[in-house]
Design an enzyme around this catalytic site. Structure first.
Site, short mmCIF file in Angstrom:
data_model
loop_
_atom_site.label_atom_id
_atom_site.label_comp_id
_atom_site.label_asym_id
_atom_site.label_seq_id
_atom_site.Cartn_x
_atom_site.Cartn_y
_atom_site.Cartn_z
N GLU A 129 -3.61 51.08 60.46
CA GLU A 129 -3.54 50.54 61.82
C GLU A 129 -4.92 50.20 62.36
O GLU A 129 -5.12 49.17 63.02
CB GLU A 129 -2.90 51.56 62.78
CG GLU A 129 -1.52 52.03 62.41
CD GLU A 129 -1.53 53.32 61.62
OE1 GLU A 129 -2.30 53.44 60.63
OE2 GLU A 129 -0.77 54.22 61.98
N HIS A 142 -7.54 54.19 58.52
CA HIS A 142 -6.08 54.10 58.51
C HIS A 142 -5.67 52.62 58.59
O HIS A 142 -6.42 51.79 59.15
CB HIS A 142 -5.49 54.86 59.69
CG HIS A 142 -5.51 56.35 59.52
ND1 HIS A 142 -4.79 57.20 60.34
CD2 HIS A 142 -6.14 57.14 58.61
CE1 HIS A 142 -5.00 58.45 59.95
NE2 HIS A 142 -5.81 58.44 58.91
N CYS A 192 -4.85 56.38 65.91
CA CYS A 192 -4.39 54.98 65.86
C CYS A 192 -3.62 54.59 67.12
O CYS A 192 -3.74 53.45 67.59
CB CYS A 192 -3.54 54.78 64.61
SG CYS A 192 -4.49 55.00 63.08
N CYS A 218 -0.75 58.06 64.08
CA CYS A 218 -1.38 59.31 64.52
C CYS A 218 -2.03 59.09 65.89
O CYS A 218 -2.06 57.98 66.42
CB CYS A 218 -2.42 59.77 63.50
SG CYS A 218 -3.92 58.77 63.51
#
Lengths: 158, 158
Positions: free
Chosen positions: B59, B57, B90, B87
């Site tokens: 992040e 992801h 993260c 999410c």
């Protein structure tokens, strides 16, 4: 080998990873990721200190390594064995990876995210729920962690 | 530059990352990590498809890159700007990294882990709570995601 024997043999590999972590001064957590046929796809231990990477938990490294091995972002039918109840980061990663099973040894009331805290797989917004089992060697894995932190508090290092 | 202007300028960089993700066929989420002095330490976008890594992801990549830049597992005083509510994976990584602030554009009722679902920073077992703000460009970031998924449903690719 029946499933209990397989789980014990695989968790022993994860415990050996945790011991390697402790020897290297890392929080002793180890993980093993096995494929649908039971073959070991990845073994890893915590590398947060060595890599200076707050995300380098044993489970994350094992999931990423297995995904790289298979060339796939999803690992259906695969199982993660880990010596400590995964945190919310690792449990969420296991869900994204579509792992079938997560087997852990020691529960972690302070930092766990499966049985404790955010209970990731019980969230209504969790789109893939891994089957979770508390497996063998909870006592061994917990003692390894306790002795690591005891030594660190006493300034003895690891 | 006052803080609102700084936030807008930084989120614009994150939006540009999200656009780069969309062009590459990745779910369009972008992230920027800035240091205590406001310098950009890392920019990243979602690379789950390209890397076949379920943890890649925006992040996570930004946090890992910034930690590598600083040679530190903790990034106190740093702020993460991201185009979509993080999410649980993260958000937990942001907590482990000791980020001071997390600023996101579009809320994510289906997959978010900050305002929704496990609400990571509100958990009693969360040991470091990042300050969370919904920042500018929620509409732009949300529309980028909606048009990406609309195109994918229609088979048009990205």
């Amino acid at each position: 080998m029946d499933r209990a024997d397989f789980d014990a043999a695989t968790m022993r590999l994860a415990l050996a990873e945790a011991e390697a972590a402790a020897r290297a001064g890392e929080v002793p957590v180890g993980a093993v990721l096995v494929g649908p046929d039971g073959a070991v796809l990845a073994r890893a231990h915590n590398l947060v200190e060595a890599r200076r990477d707050p995300t380098a938990h044993a489970e994350m490294l094992a999931i990423r390594e297995a995904a790289a091995q298979l060339g796939a972002k999803r690992l259906p039918g695969c199982a993660l064995y880990v010596t400590l109840e995964p945190c919310a980061m690792c449990a969420t990663a296991a869900s994204f990876a579509r792992l079938s099973r997560v087997v852990f040894a020691a529960p972690d009331p302070k930092g766990g995210g499966v049985l404790h805290g955010p209970r990731i797989f019980a969230q209504p917004t969790c789109h893939w729920r891994c089957e979770v089992e508390q497996g063998p060697f909870a006592e061994e894995a917990g003692e390894s962690l306790r002795s690591f932190f005891r030594a660190r508090r006493e300034g003895g290092g690891a």
